[in-house]
Motif scaffolding. Structure first.
Motif, PDB file in Angstrom:
ATOM      1  N   ASN A  61      46.487  18.738  85.148  1.00 43.32           N
ATOM      2  CA  ASN A  61      47.240  17.857  84.248  1.00 43.32           C
ATOM      3  C   ASN A  61      48.089  16.868  85.038  1.00 43.32           C
ATOM      4  O   ASN A  61      48.139  15.681  84.715  1.00 43.32           O
ATOM      5  CB  ASN A  61      48.129  18.679  83.317  1.00 43.32           C
ATOM      6  N   VAL A  62      48.752  17.339  86.066  1.00 45.59           N
ATOM      7  CA  VAL A  62      49.573  16.451  86.893  1.00 45.59           C
ATOM      8  C   VAL A  62      48.692  15.454  87.650  1.00 45.59           C
ATOM      9  O   VAL A  62      49.061  14.291  87.807  1.00 45.59           O
ATOM     10  CB  VAL A  62      50.471  17.266  87.847  1.00 45.59           C
ATOM     11  N   THR A  63      47.531  15.893  88.081  1.00 45.00           N
ATOM     12  CA  THR A  63      46.584  14.978  88.721  1.00 45.00           C
ATOM     13  C   THR A  63      46.183  13.861  87.767  1.00 45.00           C
ATOM     14  O   THR A  63      46.156  12.684  88.147  1.00 45.00           O
ATOM     15  CB  THR A  63      45.331  15.736  89.195  1.00 45.00           C
ATOM     16  N   GLY A  64      45.905  14.215  86.526  1.00 47.86           N
ATOM     17  CA  GLY A  64      45.570  13.200  85.518  1.00 47.86           C
ATOM     18  C   GLY A  64      46.728  12.252  85.264  1.00 47.86           C
ATOM     19  O   GLY A  64      46.534  11.037  85.141  1.00 47.86           O
ATOM     20  N   ALA A  65      47.939  12.789  85.202  1.00 44.90           N
ATOM     21  CA  ALA A  65      49.112  11.941  84.990  1.00 44.90           C
ATOM     22  C   ALA A  65      49.318  10.997  86.173  1.00 44.90           C
ATOM     23  O   ALA A  65      49.682   9.828  85.989  1.00 44.90           O
ATOM     24  CB  ALA A  65      50.353  12.791  84.766  1.00 44.90           C
ATOM     25  N   CYS A  66      49.079  11.487  87.373  1.00 39.96           N
ATOM     26  CA  CYS A  66      49.206  10.618  88.561  1.00 39.96           C
ATOM     27  C   CYS A  66      48.146   9.522  88.547  1.00 39.96           C
ATOM     28  O   CYS A  66      48.426   8.371  88.918  1.00 39.96           O
ATOM     29  CB  CYS A  66      49.096  11.441  89.836  1.00 39.96           C
ATOM     30  N   MET A  67      46.944   9.849  88.097  1.00 41.17           N
ATOM     31  CA  MET A  67      45.903   8.825  87.967  1.00 41.17           C
ATOM     32  C   MET A  67      46.321   7.781  86.939  1.00 41.17           C
ATOM     33  O   MET A  67      46.142   6.579  87.152  1.00 41.17           O
ATOM     34  CB  MET A  67      44.583   9.472  87.581  1.00 41.17           C
ATOM     35  N   GLY A  68      46.876   8.225  85.825  1.00 40.23           N
ATOM     36  CA  GLY A  68      47.364   7.299  84.817  1.00 40.23           C
ATOM     37  C   GLY A  68      48.513   6.455  85.327  1.00 40.23           C
ATOM     38  O   GLY A  68      48.610   5.261  85.031  1.00 40.23           O
ATOM     39  N   PHE A  69      49.375   7.062  86.123  1.00 47.51           N
ATOM     40  CA  PHE A  69      50.496   6.338  86.730  1.00 47.51           C
ATOM     41  C   PHE A  69      49.982   5.240  87.662  1.00 47.51           C
ATOM     42  O   PHE A  69      50.463   4.103  87.622  1.00 47.51           O
ATOM     43  CB  PHE A  69      51.392   7.313  87.481  1.00 47.51           C
ATOM     44  N   LEU A  70      48.991   5.560  88.488  1.00 46.62           N
ATOM     45  CA  LEU A  70      48.419   4.551  89.385  1.00 46.62           C
ATOM     46  C   LEU A  70      47.739   3.435  88.594  1.00 46.62           C
ATOM     47  O   LEU A  70      47.821   2.261  88.963  1.00 46.62           O
ATOM     48  CB  LEU A  70      47.430   5.204  90.348  1.00 46.62           C
ATOM     49  N   LEU A  71      47.091   3.804  87.505  1.00 47.51           N
ATOM     50  CA  LEU A  71      46.473   2.792  86.643  1.00 47.51           C
ATOM     51  C   LEU A  71      47.533   1.903  86.005  1.00 47.51           C
ATOM     52  O   LEU A  71      47.386   0.680  85.957  1.00 47.51           O
ATOM     53  CB  LEU A  71      45.630   3.481  85.568  1.00 47.51           C
ATOM     54  N   LEU A  72      48.608   2.501  85.547  1.00 44.51           N
ATOM     55  CA  LEU A  72      49.706   1.733  84.954  1.00 44.51           C
ATOM     56  C   LEU A  72      50.322   0.790  85.977  1.00 44.51           C
ATOM     57  O   LEU A  72      50.613  -0.365  85.669  1.00 44.51           O
ATOM     58  CB  LEU A  72      50.771   2.689  84.407  1.00 44.51           C
ATOM     59  N   LYS A  73      50.509   1.267  87.207  1.00 44.45           N
ATOM     60  CA  LYS A  73      51.086   0.426  88.255  1.00 44.45           C
ATOM     61  C   LYS A  73      50.175  -0.751  88.614  1.00 44.45           C
ATOM     62  O   LYS A  73      50.652  -1.795  89.044  1.00 44.45           O
ATOM     63  CB  LYS A  73      51.346   1.257  89.523  1.00 44.45           C
ATOM     64  N   SER A  74      48.872  -0.587  88.434  1.00 46.43           N
ATOM     65  CA  SER A  74      47.929  -1.640  88.804  1.00 46.43           C
ATOM     66  C   SER A  74      47.794  -2.718  87.732  1.00 46.43           C
ATOM     67  O   SER A  74      47.196  -3.759  87.991  1.00 46.43           O
ATOM     68  CB  SER A  74      46.556  -1.041  89.109  1.00 46.43           C
ATOM     69  N   LEU A  75      48.331  -2.472  86.549  1.00 41.33           N
ATOM     70  CA  LEU A  75      48.215  -3.449  85.464  1.00 41.33           C
ATOM     71  C   LEU A  75      49.212  -4.590  85.648  1.00 41.33           C
ATOM     72  O   LEU A  75      50.301  -4.387  86.184  1.00 41.33           O
ATOM     73  CB  LEU A  75      48.468  -2.776  84.118  1.00 41.33           C
ATOM     74  N   PRO A  76      48.831  -5.781  85.187  1.00 39.66           N
ATOM     75  CA  PRO A  76      49.770  -6.901  85.291  1.00 39.66           C
ATOM     76  C   PRO A  76      50.993  -6.699  84.392  1.00 39.66           C
ATOM     77  O   PRO A  76      50.950  -5.977  83.397  1.00 39.66           O
ATOM     78  CB  PRO A  76      48.949  -8.104  84.840  1.00 39.66           C
ATOM     79  N   THR A  77      52.062  -7.355  84.741  1.00 41.01           N
ATOM     80  CA  THR A  77      53.317  -7.237  83.995  1.00 41.01           C
ATOM     81  C   THR A  77      53.157  -7.672  82.543  1.00 41.01           C
ATOM     82  O   THR A  77      53.767  -7.096  81.649  1.00 41.01           O
ATOM     83  CB  THR A  77      54.413  -8.079  84.678  1.00 41.01           C
ATOM     84  N   SER A  78      52.317  -8.663  82.294  1.00 41.54           N
ATOM     85  CA  SER A  78      52.132  -9.148  80.925  1.00 41.54           C
ATOM     86  C   SER A  78      51.561  -8.053  80.030  1.00 41.54           C
ATOM     87  O   SER A  78      51.937  -7.931  78.865  1.00 41.54           O
ATOM     88  CB  SER A  78      51.218 -10.368  80.906  1.00 41.54           C
ATOM     89  N   PHE A  79      50.663  -7.239  80.567  1.00 41.17           N
ATOM     90  CA  PHE A  79      50.111  -6.140  79.788  1.00 41.17           C
ATOM     91  C   PHE A  79      51.180  -5.083  79.512  1.00 41.17           C
ATOM     92  O   PHE A  79      51.248  -4.540  78.426  1.00 41.17           O
ATOM     93  CB  PHE A  79      48.920  -5.502  80.501  1.00 41.17           C
ATOM     94  N   LYS A  80      51.995  -4.803  80.507  1.00 37.07           N
ATOM     95  CA  LYS A  80      53.065  -3.816  80.322  1.00 37.07           C
ATOM     96  C   LYS A  80      54.065  -4.282  79.266  1.00 37.07           C
ATOM     97  O   LYS A  80      54.528  -3.487  78.455  1.00 37.07           O
ATOM     98  CB  LYS A  80      53.781  -3.555  81.649  1.00 37.07           C
ATOM     99  N   THR A  81      54.368  -5.578  79.268  1.00 36.73           N
ATOM    100  CA  THR A  81      55.274  -6.134  78.271  1.00 36.73           C
ATOM    101  C   THR A  81      54.678  -5.979  76.872  1.00 36.73           C
ATOM    102  O   THR A  81      55.352  -5.598  75.926  1.00 36.73           O
ATOM    103  CB  THR A  81      55.574  -7.603  78.558  1.00 36.73           C
ATOM    104  N   ALA A  82      53.384  -6.257  76.740  1.00 39.61           N
ATOM    105  CA  ALA A  82      52.718  -6.125  75.455  1.00 39.61           C
ATOM    106  C   ALA A  82      52.671  -4.669  75.025  1.00 39.61           C
ATOM    107  O   ALA A  82      52.765  -4.360  73.837  1.00 39.61           O
ATOM    108  CB  ALA A  82      51.305  -6.703  75.535  1.00 39.61           C
ATOM    109  N   LEU A  83      52.559  -3.756  75.967  1.00 40.94           N
ATOM    110  CA  LEU A  83      52.507  -2.329  75.668  1.00 40.94           C
ATOM    111  C   LEU A  83      53.826  -1.851  75.084  1.00 40.94           C
ATOM    112  O   LEU A  83      53.860  -1.072  74.136  1.00 40.94           O
ATOM    113  CB  LEU A  83      52.172  -1.536  76.928  1.00 40.94           C
ATOM    114  N   VAL A  84      54.929  -2.342  75.614  1.00 43.57           N
ATOM    115  CA  VAL A  84      56.254  -1.942  75.120  1.00 43.57           C
ATOM    116  C   VAL A  84      56.494  -2.512  73.735  1.00 43.57           C
ATOM    117  O   VAL A  84      57.087  -1.871  72.876  1.00 43.57           O
ATOM    118  CB  VAL A  84      57.358  -2.385  76.111  1.00 43.57           C
ATOM    119  N   ARG A  85      56.047  -3.725  73.480  1.00 43.54           N
ATOM    120  CA  ARG A  85      56.263  -4.376  72.189  1.00 43.54           C
ATOM    121  C   ARG A  85      55.398  -3.809  71.070  1.00 43.54           C
ATOM    122  O   ARG A  85      55.699  -3.977  69.910  1.00 43.54           O
ATOM    123  CB  ARG A  85      56.017  -5.878  72.307  1.00 43.54           C
ATOM    124  N   ALA A  86      54.300  -3.181  71.413  1.00 46.18           N
ATOM    125  CA  ALA A  86      53.342  -2.684  70.401  1.00 46.18           C
ATOM    126  C   ALA A  86      53.898  -1.536  69.606  1.00 46.18           C
ATOM    127  O   ALA A  86      54.794  -0.873  69.844  1.00 46.18           O
ATOM    128  CB  ALA A  86      52.048  -2.258  71.065  1.00 46.18           C
TER     129      ALA A  86
END
Length: 86
Positions: A61-86
């Protein structure tokens, strides 16, 4: 056996995205939170005898969360902003 391994990893990949979408900004603590949530799930399974409590599940489970964390870090800021607003 393989389905269990893959399932535990894949199940926690979205976890950092969920934390981030709820406004949690401490990205470096996300794997630690995933560890606590996973251990909590395993303790509940053990106490209520509703599954098999296994350290492998916590690790996967922690391995999966770390993979998701790395994926989140690789996304552009504009996507992260849209994710928070959704």
């Amino acid at each position: 056996y393989v389905a269990n391994l893959v399932g535990n990893v894949v199940l926690f990949i979205p976890f950092p995205f969920l934390l981030f979408s709820f406004g949690y900004k401490h990205e470096k603590r996300m794997p630690l939170i995933a560890l606590f949530v996973s251990v909590f799930i395993e303790v509940v399974q053990y106490l209520f005898v509703i599954g098999v409590a296994d350290i492998d599940d916590v690790i996967l489970n922690v391995t999966g969360a770390c993979m998701g964390f790395l994926l989140l870090k690789s996304l552009p800021t504009s996507f992260k902003t849209a994710l928070v607003r959704a």
